[in-house]
Design a protein around this motif. Structure first.
Motif, PDB file in Angstrom:
ATOM      1  N   PHE A 192     -49.684   1.536 -29.019  1.00 17.83           N
ATOM      2  CA  PHE A 192     -50.513   1.142 -30.310  1.00 17.83           C
ATOM      3  C   PHE A 192     -52.017   1.413 -29.844  1.00 17.83           C
ATOM      4  CE2 PHE A 192     -46.675  -0.421 -32.535  1.00 17.83           C
ATOM      5  CZ  PHE A 192     -46.164  -1.052 -31.386  1.00 17.83           C
TER       6      PHE A 192
ATOM      7  N   TYR B 157     -55.388  -0.163 -31.991  1.00 15.63           N
ATOM      8  CA  TYR B 157     -56.029  -0.849 -33.310  1.00 15.63           C
ATOM      9  C   TYR B 157     -57.334  -0.743 -33.352  1.00 15.63           C
ATOM     10  CZ  TYR B 157     -51.395  -3.310 -34.431  1.00 15.63           C
ATOM     11  OH  TYR B 157     -50.202  -3.625 -34.905  1.00 15.63           O
TER      12      TYR B 157
ATOM     13  N   GLN C  96     -60.855  -2.696 -34.806  1.00  9.59           N
ATOM     14  CA  GLN C  96     -61.360  -3.992 -35.232  1.00  9.59           C
ATOM     15  C   GLN C  96     -62.890  -4.075 -35.706  1.00  9.59           C
ATOM     16  OE1 GLN C  96     -61.533  -7.687 -32.664  1.00  9.59           O
ATOM     17  NE2 GLN C  96     -61.630  -8.897 -34.324  1.00  9.59           N
TER      18      GLN C  96
ATOM     19  N   ASN D 252     -66.319  -8.896 -37.943  1.00 13.77           N
ATOM     20  CA  ASN D 252     -65.820  -9.924 -38.676  1.00 13.77           C
ATOM     21  C   ASN D 252     -64.660  -9.708 -39.705  1.00 13.77           C
ATOM     22  OD1 ASN D 252     -67.905 -11.732 -37.858  1.00 13.77           O
ATOM     23  ND2 ASN D 252     -69.412 -10.446 -39.187  1.00 13.77           N
ATOM     24  N   LYS D 253     -63.881  -8.715 -39.172  1.00 11.38           N
ATOM     25  CA  LYS D 253     -62.577  -8.225 -39.660  1.00 11.38           C
ATOM     26  C   LYS D 253     -61.207  -8.363 -38.675  1.00 11.38           C
ATOM     27  CE  LYS D 253     -63.735  -6.813 -43.831  1.00 11.38           C
ATOM     28  NZ  LYS D 253     -63.367  -7.364 -44.976  1.00 11.38           N
ATOM     29  N   GLY D 254     -60.124  -8.190 -39.354  1.00  9.71           N
ATOM     30  CA  GLY D 254     -58.870  -8.232 -38.669  1.00  9.71           C
ATOM     31  C   GLY D 254     -58.813  -6.834 -38.037  1.00  9.71           C
ATOM     32  N   LEU D 255     -57.556  -6.759 -37.316  1.00  5.15           N
ATOM     33  CA  LEU D 255     -57.302  -5.616 -36.516  1.00  5.15           C
ATOM     34  C   LEU D 255     -56.465  -4.648 -37.444  1.00  5.15           C
ATOM     35  CD1 LEU D 255     -57.097  -8.113 -34.367  1.00  5.15           C
ATOM     36  CD2 LEU D 255     -56.885  -5.973 -33.054  1.00  5.15           C
TER      37      LEU D 255
ATOM     38  N   LEU E 281     -54.361  -1.309 -37.532  1.00  3.00           N
ATOM     39  CA  LEU E 281     -53.329  -0.028 -36.704  1.00  3.00           C
ATOM     40  C   LEU E 281     -53.779   1.181 -37.134  1.00  3.00           C
ATOM     41  CD1 LEU E 281     -50.795   0.241 -35.116  1.00  3.00           C
ATOM     42  CD2 LEU E 281     -49.536   0.665 -37.000  1.00  3.00           C
TER      43      LEU E 281
ATOM     44  N   PHE F  22     -58.989  -1.277 -29.780  1.00  2.00           N
ATOM     45  CA  PHE F  22     -57.794  -1.985 -28.717  1.00  2.00           C
ATOM     46  C   PHE F  22     -56.635  -1.090 -28.408  1.00  2.00           C
ATOM     47  CE2 PHE F  22     -59.763  -6.051 -28.214  1.00  2.00           C
ATOM     48  CZ  PHE F  22     -60.226  -6.393 -29.232  1.00  2.00           C
TER      49      PHE F  22
ATOM     50  N   LEU G  17     -47.084  -8.390 -28.345  1.00  2.24           N
ATOM     51  CA  LEU G  17     -48.071  -7.323 -28.101  1.00  2.24           C
ATOM     52  C   LEU G  17     -49.028  -7.826 -27.077  1.00  2.24           C
ATOM     53  CD1 LEU G  17     -49.140  -5.997 -31.593  1.00  2.24           C
ATOM     54  CD2 LEU G  17     -47.183  -5.220 -30.142  1.00  2.24           C
TER      55      LEU G  17
ATOM     56  N   PHE H  99     -52.427  -6.647 -25.366  1.00  2.00           N
ATOM     57  CA  PHE H  99     -53.810  -6.078 -25.617  1.00  2.00           C
ATOM     58  C   PHE H  99     -54.759  -5.688 -24.563  1.00  2.00           C
ATOM     59  CE2 PHE H  99     -54.353  -6.164 -30.316  1.00  2.00           C
ATOM     60  CZ  PHE H  99     -53.351  -7.153 -30.697  1.00  2.00           C
TER      61      PHE H  99
ATOM     62  N   PHE I  77     -56.241 -15.118 -35.034  1.00  2.00           N
ATOM     63  CA  PHE I  77     -55.654 -14.047 -36.009  1.00  2.00           C
ATOM     64  C   PHE I  77     -54.274 -14.592 -36.225  1.00  2.00           C
ATOM     65  CE2 PHE I  77     -58.979 -11.233 -36.811  1.00  2.00           C
ATOM     66  CZ  PHE I  77     -60.031 -11.280 -35.553  1.00  2.00           C
TER      67      PHE I  77
ATOM     68  N   GLY J  62     -54.284 -10.365 -40.500  1.00  2.00           N
ATOM     69  CA  GLY J  62     -55.378 -11.192 -41.206  1.00  2.00           C
ATOM     70  C   GLY J  62     -56.768 -10.933 -40.826  1.00  2.00           C
ATOM     71  N   ASP J  63     -57.670 -11.306 -41.521  1.00  2.00           N
ATOM     72  CA  ASP J  63     -58.980 -11.005 -41.137  1.00  2.00           C
ATOM     73  C   ASP J  63     -59.730 -12.205 -39.938  1.00  2.00           C
ATOM     74  OD1 ASP J  63     -60.435  -9.764 -44.214  1.00  2.00           O
ATOM     75  OD2 ASP J  63     -59.365  -9.003 -42.832  1.00  2.00           O
TER      76      ASP J  63
END
Lengths: 115, 112
Positions: free
Chosen positions: A34, A36, A38, A41-44, A46, A90, A103, A105, B90, B104-105
């Motif tokens: 995969f 990903y 980011q 200040n945010k999530g990951l 896909l 990532f 997973l 990373f 996370f 999530g963020d």
């Protein structure tokens, strides 16, 4: 054991030029891979996934990656960078065996896009 | 509309305190996860739950305990917080163990 190595910690490109983010994997099994992304200040999110179907995988936002077994690589590319592509990327491999679904990373590649 | 939501977004607390981070997903997924991202952006799995059963328990200190009241929630409780616990945590979920994970963020935990 499975692992991924991202060859560059930081890549800088100019807007409108191609993007190449390199990833090599190690796996005893046919891997699930995969990418990903980011944003700060945010999530990951896909971008794309490879699960032993077509070796050229197309993802969101114009990104694609090619699975090359002979080179154990899964590099991420985009023909033309946009300012909004600036983020951390990532490369990820799924672990098999006792921790099914786990997973693993890579250490990430920070992509900077210059105007 | 948020698929995987975590609260709080930021958590600042003192060493020795006990705190919890909540996670909820509205995707109908069967598996939920907790990851820790350190100051160098390295992400590592901590726990996952499948149908309320712990199926991964990496070598994290037993001060960390995941709690899942139902399939849609996986909360992370941390006892006796230490300076080294400062990180971004996370939550993620997937339909099953072999499906892509939705994140999530993050919750940024800072220990004073």
């Amino acid at each position: 054991a499975q692992s991924v190595t991202q060859l560059d910690s930081h890549v800088s490109v100019s807007e409108g030029t191609p993007v190449l983010l390199r990833c090599n994997y190690s796996s005893s099994y046919s891997p699930s891979l995969f990418w990903y992304v980011q944003h700060p200040n945010k999530g990951l999110q896909l971008l794309l996934k490879y699960t032993s179907a077509a070796t050229l995988v197309k993802g969101i936002n114009g990104f694609e990656a090619e699975f090359k077994k002979s080179e154990t690589s899964f590099h991420l590319t985009k023909p033309s960078a946009h300012m909004s592509d600036a983020a951390e990327y990532f490369c990820v491999v799924r672990q098999y065996g006792g921790s099914q679904g786990n997973l693993i990373f890579g250490k990430g590649t920070k992509l900077s896009v210059k105007p | 509309d948020t698929a995987v939501s975590q609260t709080p977004k930021y958590l600042v607390t003192q060493m020795g305190n006990d705190k919890s981070i909540k996670c909820e997903q509205n995707l109908g997924h069967d598996t939920m996860y907790w990851y820790k991202q350190d100051s160098k952006k390295f992400l590592k799995i901590m726990f996952s739950y499948n149908n309320k059963e712990l199926i991964i328990n990496e070598t994290v200190p037993n001060r960390f305990s995941p709690k899942s009241p139902d399939k849609a929630h996986l909360n992370l409780h941390i006892n006796s917080l230490e300076l080294g616990d400062s990180a971004v945590y996370f939550c993620a979920s997937s339909l099953s163990g072999d499906q892509p994970q939705h994140f999530g963020d993050g919750t940024r935990l800072s220990i004073l």
